[in-house]
Scaffold this motif. Structure first.
Motif, PDB file in Angstrom:
ATOM      1  N   PHE A  53      -6.954   5.539 -13.371  1.00  0.00           N
ATOM      2  CA  PHE A  53      -7.705   6.693 -12.571  1.00  0.00           C
ATOM      3  C   PHE A  53      -9.102   6.736 -12.151  1.00  0.00           C
ATOM      4  CE2 PHE A  53      -3.727   8.600 -14.250  1.00  0.00           C
ATOM      5  CZ  PHE A  53      -3.066   8.964 -13.043  1.00  0.00           C
ATOM      6  N   ASN A  54      -9.514   5.201 -12.217  1.00  0.00           N
ATOM      7  CA  ASN A  54     -11.023   4.902 -11.921  1.00  0.00           C
ATOM      8  C   ASN A  54     -11.951   5.582 -12.955  1.00  0.00           C
ATOM      9  OD1 ASN A  54     -12.725   3.317 -10.660  1.00  0.00           O
ATOM     10  ND2 ASN A  54     -13.299   4.874  -8.919  1.00  0.00           N
ATOM     11  N   GLY A  55     -11.456   6.096 -14.226  1.00  0.00           N
ATOM     12  CA  GLY A  55     -12.243   6.732 -15.041  1.00  0.00           C
ATOM     13  C   GLY A  55     -11.985   8.356 -14.979  1.00  0.00           C
ATOM     14  N   TYR A  56     -11.328   8.576 -14.318  1.00  0.00           N
ATOM     15  CA  TYR A  56     -11.223  10.102 -14.269  1.00  0.00           C
ATOM     16  C   TYR A  56      -9.926  10.771 -14.581  1.00  0.00           C
ATOM     17  CZ  TYR A  56     -15.157   9.309 -11.163  1.00  0.00           C
ATOM     18  OH  TYR A  56     -16.216   9.205 -10.655  1.00  0.00           O
ATOM     19  N   GLU A  57      -9.103   9.879 -15.608  1.00  0.00           N
ATOM     20  CA  GLU A  57      -7.878  10.521 -16.010  1.00  0.00           C
ATOM     21  C   GLU A  57      -7.727  11.668 -16.661  1.00  0.00           C
ATOM     22  OE1 GLU A  57      -4.168   8.381 -18.542  1.00  0.00           O
ATOM     23  OE2 GLU A  57      -6.080   7.349 -18.745  1.00  0.00           O
ATOM     24  N   ASP A  58      -8.654  12.071 -17.599  1.00  0.00           N
ATOM     25  CA  ASP A  58      -8.819  13.657 -18.075  1.00  0.00           C
ATOM     26  C   ASP A  58      -8.744  14.554 -17.055  1.00  0.00           C
ATOM     27  OD1 ASP A  58      -8.970  12.085 -20.310  1.00  0.00           O
ATOM     28  OD2 ASP A  58     -10.912  12.469 -20.748  1.00  0.00           O
ATOM     29  N   GLN A  59      -9.161  14.412 -15.736  1.00  0.00           N
ATOM     30  CA  GLN A  59      -9.303  15.355 -14.852  1.00  0.00           C
ATOM     31  C   GLN A  59      -8.104  15.305 -13.900  1.00  0.00           C
ATOM     32  OE1 GLN A  59     -11.849  13.084 -15.278  1.00  0.00           O
ATOM     33  NE2 GLN A  59     -13.378  14.494 -15.920  1.00  0.00           N
ATOM     34  N   VAL A  60      -7.543  14.417 -13.835  1.00  0.00           N
ATOM     35  CA  VAL A  60      -6.546  14.322 -12.794  1.00  0.00           C
ATOM     36  C   VAL A  60      -4.927  13.928 -13.221  1.00  0.00           C
ATOM     37  CG1 VAL A  60      -8.052  13.740 -10.920  1.00  0.00           C
ATOM     38  CG2 VAL A  60      -6.889  11.858 -11.852  1.00  0.00           C
ATOM     39  N   ALA A  61      -4.829  13.231 -14.361  1.00  0.00           N
ATOM     40  CA  ALA A  61      -3.487  12.811 -14.780  1.00  0.00           C
ATOM     41  C   ALA A  61      -2.511  13.776 -14.815  1.00  0.00           C
ATOM     42  CB  ALA A  61      -3.841  12.343 -16.280  1.00  0.00           C
ATOM     43  N   SER A  62      -2.935  15.059 -14.988  1.00  0.00           N
ATOM     44  CA  SER A  62      -1.878  16.405 -15.073  1.00  0.00           C
ATOM     45  C   SER A  62      -1.329  16.510 -13.524  1.00  0.00           C
ATOM     46  CB  SER A  62      -2.504  17.593 -15.321  1.00  0.00           C
ATOM     47  OG  SER A  62      -3.545  18.019 -14.421  1.00  0.00           O
ATOM     48  N   LEU A  63      -1.895  15.896 -12.539  1.00  0.00           N
ATOM     49  CA  LEU A  63      -1.300  16.223 -11.227  1.00  0.00           C
ATOM     50  C   LEU A  63      -0.067  15.108 -10.934  1.00  0.00           C
ATOM     51  CD1 LEU A  63      -4.579  15.677  -9.081  1.00  0.00           C
ATOM     52  CD2 LEU A  63      -3.361  18.092  -9.657  1.00  0.00           C
ATOM     53  N   TYR A  64      -0.130  14.299 -11.967  1.00  0.00           N
ATOM     54  CA  TYR A  64       1.171  13.229 -11.783  1.00  0.00           C
ATOM     55  C   TYR A  64       2.195  13.385 -12.842  1.00  0.00           C
ATOM     56  CZ  TYR A  64      -2.454  12.132  -8.481  1.00  0.00           C
ATOM     57  OH  TYR A  64      -3.553  12.001  -7.539  1.00  0.00           O
ATOM     58  N   LYS A  65       2.076  14.419 -13.636  1.00  0.00           N
ATOM     59  CA  LYS A  65       2.982  14.525 -14.721  1.00  0.00           C
ATOM     60  C   LYS A  65       4.634  14.288 -14.238  1.00  0.00           C
ATOM     61  CE  LYS A  65       4.085  17.609 -18.691  1.00  0.00           C
ATOM     62  NZ  LYS A  65       3.891  18.902 -19.149  1.00  0.00           N
ATOM     63  N   GLY A  66       5.233  13.344 -15.163  1.00  0.00           N
ATOM     64  CA  GLY A  66       6.498  13.210 -14.622  1.00  0.00           C
ATOM     65  C   GLY A  66       6.918  12.260 -13.622  1.00  0.00           C
ATOM     66  N   MET A  67       5.900  11.527 -13.166  1.00  0.00           N
ATOM     67  CA  MET A  67       6.130  10.719 -12.039  1.00  0.00           C
ATOM     68  C   MET A  67       5.889   9.295 -12.417  1.00  0.00           C
ATOM     69  SD  MET A  67       3.557  12.212  -9.041  1.00  0.00           S
ATOM     70  CE  MET A  67       3.853  10.889  -8.024  1.00  0.00           C
ATOM     71  N   ASN A  68       6.698   8.371 -11.961  1.00  0.00           N
ATOM     72  CA  ASN A  68       6.680   6.889 -12.239  1.00  0.00           C
ATOM     73  C   ASN A  68       5.677   6.503 -11.357  1.00  0.00           C
ATOM     74  OD1 ASN A  68       6.842   4.234 -12.371  1.00  0.00           O
ATOM     75  ND2 ASN A  68       9.055   4.290 -12.906  1.00  0.00           N
ATOM     76  N   LEU A  69       4.283   6.229 -11.515  1.00  0.00           N
ATOM     77  CA  LEU A  69       3.346   5.471 -11.025  1.00  0.00           C
ATOM     78  C   LEU A  69       3.379   4.149 -10.678  1.00  0.00           C
ATOM     79  CD1 LEU A  69       0.260   7.609 -12.515  1.00  0.00           C
ATOM     80  CD2 LEU A  69       1.716   8.228 -10.364  1.00  0.00           C
ATOM     81  N   TYR A 113       0.870  -1.164  -0.064  1.00  0.00           N
ATOM     82  CA  TYR A 113       0.115  -0.028  -0.010  1.00  0.00           C
ATOM     83  C   TYR A 113       0.757   1.208   0.062  1.00  0.00           C
ATOM     84  CZ  TYR A 113      -3.508  -3.565   1.541  1.00  0.00           C
ATOM     85  OH  TYR A 113      -4.174  -4.618   1.561  1.00  0.00           O
ATOM     86  N   GLY A 114       0.765   2.144  -1.012  1.00  0.00           N
ATOM     87  CA  GLY A 114       1.393   3.307  -0.928  1.00  0.00           C
ATOM     88  C   GLY A 114       0.672   4.490  -0.590  1.00  0.00           C
ATOM     89  N   PHE A 115       1.597   5.507  -0.724  1.00  0.00           N
ATOM     90  CA  PHE A 115       0.777   6.914  -0.217  1.00  0.00           C
ATOM     91  C   PHE A 115      -0.158   7.363  -1.247  1.00  0.00           C
ATOM     92  CE2 PHE A 115       0.533  11.455  -0.505  1.00  0.00           C
ATOM     93  CZ  PHE A 115       0.102  11.798   0.944  1.00  0.00           C
ATOM     94  N   TYR A 116       0.251   7.087  -2.595  1.00  0.00           N
ATOM     95  CA  TYR A 116      -0.692   7.724  -3.694  1.00  0.00           C
ATOM     96  C   TYR A 116      -2.058   6.896  -3.616  1.00  0.00           C
ATOM     97  CZ  TYR A 116       2.425  11.532  -4.354  1.00  0.00           C
ATOM     98  OH  TYR A 116       3.504  12.422  -4.256  1.00  0.00           O
TER      99      TYR A 116
END
Length: 308
Positions: A288-304, A251-254
Motif C-alpha cells: 500500500f506504498n506505506g499507507y497500510e495502517d490507513q487503508v488496509a481496512s478498505l479491503y478486508k476480506g478481499m483477495n488482493l 492492469y486491474g481496477f484496484y
C-alpha cells in the motif's frame, strides 16, 4: 489554512527554503509556538499538516516535473515537459454528473473558493517500478463530492481526462482509447488520503503533472492518479478504467501497490527512486506504498492477488 488558487512561480518560496521552512514550522508547532512566527508567517503560505505525510525527503521540483507519464503528450518520460506547454488550463471547469443531487458544470475558481487547500508530502509509486516523493498542494476529493451531493445509491466514481488533440499531441495517435478514464470505489474516493491536487512545492501545478486539477491516490500505482480532470461521474456499477480495458491481465481496477503481486513483465517487489541516477539501488516496495495502517481496512476480506 491557506486558500491557494494560483501562485506565479516568481512569488513562491524556493525549493530549499520550502523544505527548511517545513522543518522549522514542524519544530515550532511541536513546541506550541506557531503564533510566534509573526511576520515570517506572512511571507509564505501556511498549510495544515494532517498527519499522513511521509518523513522521506521529497524529490526536487526538477525531477518531479521532467520525468512523467502523460501519454496525452507522448510516451517518452520527457515528452510531457517538452510538449505540455501547449495546454490551455484557464478557464477550466469540471462536469459532475450521475448519482449526485447537484449535477452541473463547476468552474475551477468556484470549486477552489469552497475548498480547504493544504499540503501533503506523499510517496508516489509508478507501475514501472520507479518512485518519487512529492509535496502536493490540494484538497480532499471528499469535499468536492460532498459539494455535488452524493446520492445513497452511488458506489463508484468515474473520472475522465480532457480530450483536446489540438493541444495534446499524443491524442492524435491511437496509443490509448481517448479520453483517458479512471475509477475508484466510493469509500476509496471519500478516504482522507485521496486528494485533488492543484499544485506541488507550493507552486501552481505544472501542465506536465496534470494541471490544473489531478487526482492523487498515494496507496495505488501512479496511473490511477488521473490528470487534467474534466468530468466526474458517480455510478452504481464499477466503471471500466482505460488500462484495464486495454489489458486486464496486466492492469486491474484496484491497482493497489502490492510487492506480493508482480506485473507479468517485471517484479513489483522493489523500486528505484528517481533522482538517484542509473546506478541507484533498488529499495523494497512497501505494501500500500506505506499507507497500510490507513487503508488496509478498505479491503478486508478481499483477495488482493485476484482483485488487483
Amino acid at each position: 489554512m491557506s486558500k491557494m488558487h494560483s501562485l506565479p512561480y516568481s512569488t513562491v518560496t524556493p525549493e530549499q527554503t520550502y523544505l527548511n521552512r517545513r522543518a522549522l514550522l514542524g519544530g515550532i508547532a511541536g513546541a506550541g509556538l506557531l503564533a510566534a512566527t509573526g511576520a515570517r508567517a506572512q511571507e509564505v503560505p501556511e498549510f495544515q499538516i494532517k498527519g499522513f505525510d511521509t518523513t522521506e525527503t521529497p524529490n526536487s521540483f526538477k525531477e518531479i516535473t521532467t520525468y512523467n507519464n502523460f501519454y496525452e503528450f507522448g510516451t517518452g518520460k520527457e515528452d510531457p515537459a517538452r510538449y505540455a506547454g501547449s495546454l490551455t488550463t484557464d478557464p477550466w471547469s469540471v462536469e459532475i454528473d450521475g448519482l449526485v443531487s447537484r449535477p452541473g458544470s463547476y468552474g475551477l475558481g468556484d470549486i477552489l473558493a469552497k475548498m480547504d487547500i493544504d499540503e501533503r508530502i506523499y510517496r508516489f509509486r509508478c507501475v514501472e517500478a520507479w518512485s518519487m516523493v512529492i509535496p502536493w498542494n490540494g484538497f480532499e476529493l471528499r469535499q468536492l463530492l460532498e459539494l455535488a451531493g452524493v446520492e445513497p445509491s452511488a458506489k463508484y466514481v468515474r473520472f475522465e481526462t480532457l480530450y483536446r488533440p489540438e493541444e495534446m499531441p499524443g491524442q492524435k495517435r491511437a496509443i490509448l482509447d481517448w479520453p483517458y478514464v479512471e475509477g475508484l470505489r466510493l469509500d476509496e474516493a471519500m478516504h482522507p488520503l485521496t486528494i485533488m491536487a492543484t499544485g506541488l512545492y507550493g507552486k501552481t501545478l505544472p501542465n506536465q503533472n496534470g494541471a490544473p486539477l489531478r487526482l492523487v491516490v498515494p496507496w495505488k500505482y501512479g496511473f490511477k492518479s488521473i490528470k487534467s480532470v474534466v468530468k466526474i461521474t458517480l455510478m452504481e456499477t464499477q466503471p471500466v478504467n482505460t488500462w484495464k480495458a486495454i489489458n486486464h491481465r496486466e492492469y486491474g481496477f484496484y491497482s493497489n501497490v502490492n510487492p506480493e503481486v508482480d506485473h507479468p513483465r517485471w517484479t513489483q517487489a522493489s523500486e528505484r527512486r528517481i533522482g538517484g541516477g542509473v546506478f541507484a539501488p533498488r529499495i523494497a516496495t512497501i505494501k500500500f506504498n506505506g499507507y497500510e495502517d490507513q487503508v488496509a481496512s478498505l479491503y478486508k476480506g478481499m483477495n488482493l492477488s485476484k482483485e488487483y
